[in-house]
Design a protein around this motif. Sequence first.
Motif, PDB file in Angstrom:
ATOM      1  N   LYS A  56       0.555  -1.152  -0.081  1.00 60.03           N
ATOM      2  CA  LYS A  56      -0.020   0.460  -0.208  1.00 60.03           C
ATOM      3  C   LYS A  56       0.845   1.114   0.259  1.00 60.03           C
ATOM      4  O   LYS A  56       0.788   2.173  -0.356  1.00 60.03           O
ATOM      5  CB  LYS A  56      -0.661   0.003   1.323  1.00 60.03           C
ATOM      6  N   VAL A  57       1.388   1.226   0.438  1.00 61.79           N
ATOM      7  CA  VAL A  57       2.658   2.408   1.055  1.00 61.79           C
ATOM      8  C   VAL A  57       3.298   2.629   0.169  1.00 61.79           C
ATOM      9  O   VAL A  57       3.817   3.472  -0.627  1.00 61.79           O
ATOM     10  CB  VAL A  57       3.539   2.268   2.327  1.00 61.79           C
ATOM     11  N   LEU A  58       3.755   1.534  -0.995  1.00 60.86           N
ATOM     12  CA  LEU A  58       4.732   1.581  -2.234  1.00 60.86           C
ATOM     13  C   LEU A  58       4.103   1.578  -3.609  1.00 60.86           C
ATOM     14  O   LEU A  58       5.231   1.775  -4.322  1.00 60.86           O
ATOM     15  CB  LEU A  58       5.842   0.530  -1.849  1.00 60.86           C
ATOM     16  N   ALA A  59       2.632   1.836  -3.429  1.00 62.36           N
ATOM     17  CA  ALA A  59       2.272   1.661  -4.728  1.00 62.36           C
ATOM     18  C   ALA A  59       2.909   2.659  -5.853  1.00 62.36           C
ATOM     19  O   ALA A  59       1.992   2.499  -7.490  1.00 62.36           O
ATOM     20  CB  ALA A  59      -0.026   1.572  -3.930  1.00 62.36           C
ATOM     21  N   ASP A  60       2.887   4.211  -5.216  1.00 63.70           N
ATOM     22  CA  ASP A  60       2.589   4.435  -6.529  1.00 63.70           C
ATOM     23  C   ASP A  60       4.246   4.770  -6.966  1.00 63.70           C
ATOM     24  O   ASP A  60       4.520   5.967  -7.261  1.00 63.70           O
ATOM     25  CB  ASP A  60       2.807   5.878  -5.929  1.00 63.70           C
ATOM     26  N   TRP A  61       5.174   3.850  -6.650  1.00 68.91           N
ATOM     27  CA  TRP A  61       6.501   4.334  -6.227  1.00 68.91           C
ATOM     28  C   TRP A  61       6.918   2.850  -7.745  1.00 68.91           C
ATOM     29  O   TRP A  61       6.129   2.212  -7.842  1.00 68.91           O
ATOM     30  CB  TRP A  61       7.620   3.612  -5.213  1.00 68.91           C
ATOM     31  N   SER A  62       7.838   3.889  -8.208  1.00 71.09           N
ATOM     32  CA  SER A  62       8.425   2.922  -9.704  1.00 71.09           C
ATOM     33  C   SER A  62       9.137   1.554  -9.018  1.00 71.09           C
ATOM     34  O   SER A  62       9.199   1.708  -8.106  1.00 71.09           O
ATOM     35  CB  SER A  62       8.725   3.495 -10.050  1.00 71.09           C
ATOM     36  N   PRO A  63       8.866   0.740 -10.163  1.00 71.55           N
ATOM     37  CA  PRO A  63       9.254  -0.773  -9.836  1.00 71.55           C
ATOM     38  C   PRO A  63      11.089  -0.635  -9.471  1.00 71.55           C
ATOM     39  O   PRO A  63      11.406  -1.434  -8.229  1.00 71.55           O
ATOM     40  CB  PRO A  63       9.148  -1.917 -10.572  1.00 71.55           C
ATOM     41  N   GLU A  64      11.116   0.795 -10.284  1.00 76.41           N
ATOM     42  CA  GLU A  64      13.346   0.734  -9.775  1.00 76.41           C
ATOM     43  C   GLU A  64      13.444   1.664  -8.487  1.00 76.41           C
ATOM     44  O   GLU A  64      13.871   0.826  -7.885  1.00 76.41           O
ATOM     45  CB  GLU A  64      13.702   1.442 -11.192  1.00 76.41           C
ATOM     46  N   ASP A  65      12.111   2.368  -8.334  1.00 79.12           N
ATOM     47  CA  ASP A  65      12.327   3.209  -6.766  1.00 79.12           C
ATOM     48  C   ASP A  65      12.237   1.518  -5.645  1.00 79.12           C
ATOM     49  O   ASP A  65      13.098   1.991  -4.870  1.00 79.12           O
ATOM     50  CB  ASP A  65      11.701   4.057  -6.498  1.00 79.12           C
ATOM     51  N   VAL A  66      10.865   0.599  -5.795  1.00 77.98           N
ATOM     52  CA  VAL A  66      11.676   0.056  -4.593  1.00 77.98           C
ATOM     53  C   VAL A  66      12.743  -1.294  -4.702  1.00 77.98           C
ATOM     54  O   VAL A  66      12.585  -0.976  -3.908  1.00 77.98           O
ATOM     55  CB  VAL A  66      10.276  -0.568  -5.296  1.00 77.98           C
ATOM     56  N   ALA A  67      12.948  -1.483  -5.785  1.00 73.42           N
ATOM     57  CA  ALA A  67      14.196  -2.006  -5.767  1.00 73.42           C
ATOM     58  C   ALA A  67      15.542  -1.631  -5.874  1.00 73.42           C
ATOM     59  O   ALA A  67      16.387  -2.181  -4.615  1.00 73.42           O
ATOM     60  CB  ALA A  67      13.749  -2.390  -7.505  1.00 73.42           C
ATOM     61  N   ALA A  68      15.299  -0.231  -5.521  1.00 76.14           N
ATOM     62  CA  ALA A  68      16.805   0.235  -5.252  1.00 76.14           C
ATOM     63  C   ALA A  68      16.189   0.430  -3.960  1.00 76.14           C
ATOM     64  O   ALA A  68      17.812   0.716  -3.234  1.00 76.14           O
ATOM     65  CB  ALA A  68      16.628   1.775  -6.110  1.00 76.14           C
ATOM     66  N   PHE A  69      16.043   1.035  -3.215  1.00 80.11           N
ATOM     67  CA  PHE A  69      15.062   1.246  -1.685  1.00 80.11           C
ATOM     68  C   PHE A  69      15.080  -0.202  -0.903  1.00 80.11           C
ATOM     69  O   PHE A  69      15.960  -0.542  -0.158  1.00 80.11           O
ATOM     70  CB  PHE A  69      13.516   1.902  -1.371  1.00 80.11           C
ATOM     71  N   ALA A  70      15.184  -1.602  -1.654  1.00 81.18           N
ATOM     72  CA  ALA A  70      15.587  -2.862  -1.318  1.00 81.18           C
ATOM     73  C   ALA A  70      16.821  -3.136  -1.129  1.00 81.18           C
ATOM     74  O   ALA A  70      17.429  -3.515   0.461  1.00 81.18           O
ATOM     75  CB  ALA A  70      14.510  -3.907  -1.773  1.00 81.18           C
ATOM     76  N   ALA A  71      17.059  -2.829  -2.312  1.00 77.06           N
ATOM     77  CA  ALA A  71      19.144  -2.910  -2.610  1.00 77.06           C
ATOM     78  C   ALA A  71      19.681  -1.888  -1.243  1.00 77.06           C
ATOM     79  O   ALA A  71      20.738  -2.177  -0.795  1.00 77.06           O
ATOM     80  CB  ALA A  71      19.329  -2.480  -3.728  1.00 77.06           C
ATOM     81  N   TYR A  72      19.000  -0.955  -1.160  1.00 77.67           N
ATOM     82  CA  TYR A  72      20.103   0.086   0.255  1.00 77.67           C
ATOM     83  C   TYR A  72      19.515   0.094   1.491  1.00 77.67           C
ATOM     84  O   TYR A  72      20.579   0.064   2.488  1.00 77.67           O
ATOM     85  CB  TYR A  72      19.297   1.747   0.298  1.00 77.67           C
ATOM     86  N   LEU A  73      18.343  -1.193   1.799  1.00 73.88           N
ATOM     87  CA  LEU A  73      17.601  -1.126   2.854  1.00 73.88           C
ATOM     88  C   LEU A  73      19.107  -2.582   3.512  1.00 73.88           C
ATOM     89  O   LEU A  73      19.449  -3.058   4.385  1.00 73.88           O
ATOM     90  CB  LEU A  73      16.542  -1.821   3.721  1.00 73.88           C
TER      91      LEU A  73
END
Length: 145
Positions: free
Chosen positions: A104-121
């Motif tokens: 729900k929180v990430l619904a408006d994020w691009s797949p690239e942003d979600v993947a980058a955020f996951a990689a940084y975490l």
Amino acid sequence: MDKPTHLIEYETMLLGRFRHVDRSAYTLLSRLRMEGPMSIGQLSDAFCLDVSTLNRQTTALLRDGLVERIPDPEGGMARKFRLTSAGERHLDEEHARNIRGLEKVLADWSPEDVAAFAAYLKRFNTDVERLGGRPWPRPERSRTS
């Protein structure tokens, strides 16, 4: 809060506020799922916590039927804690709830942003683990729920 490290500290503190179950219980159950049965001593080493703290936490999990104490499968003297089927279900439900919330929180994020955020975490956590000398087990593949 003008330094990025101050912002990171504050934002990571805020991450824990949305858990439906006790964060320590969720983390402990997750570790038992990844590692299999563990003794109090092994849990103490893994979490860098004193035995009395872990005794309180595991007592609550035992009382709730989420873990059970078993003889060491490898023949050691110390008894170990293992997830029960109720503990597995509880962990699966909390995991699914967390994933739904993130989606729900990430619904408006691009797949690239979600993947980058996951990689940084992951990078952040693995660096913390490296500096602390306590690597955390990770699934061989991503879980999907």
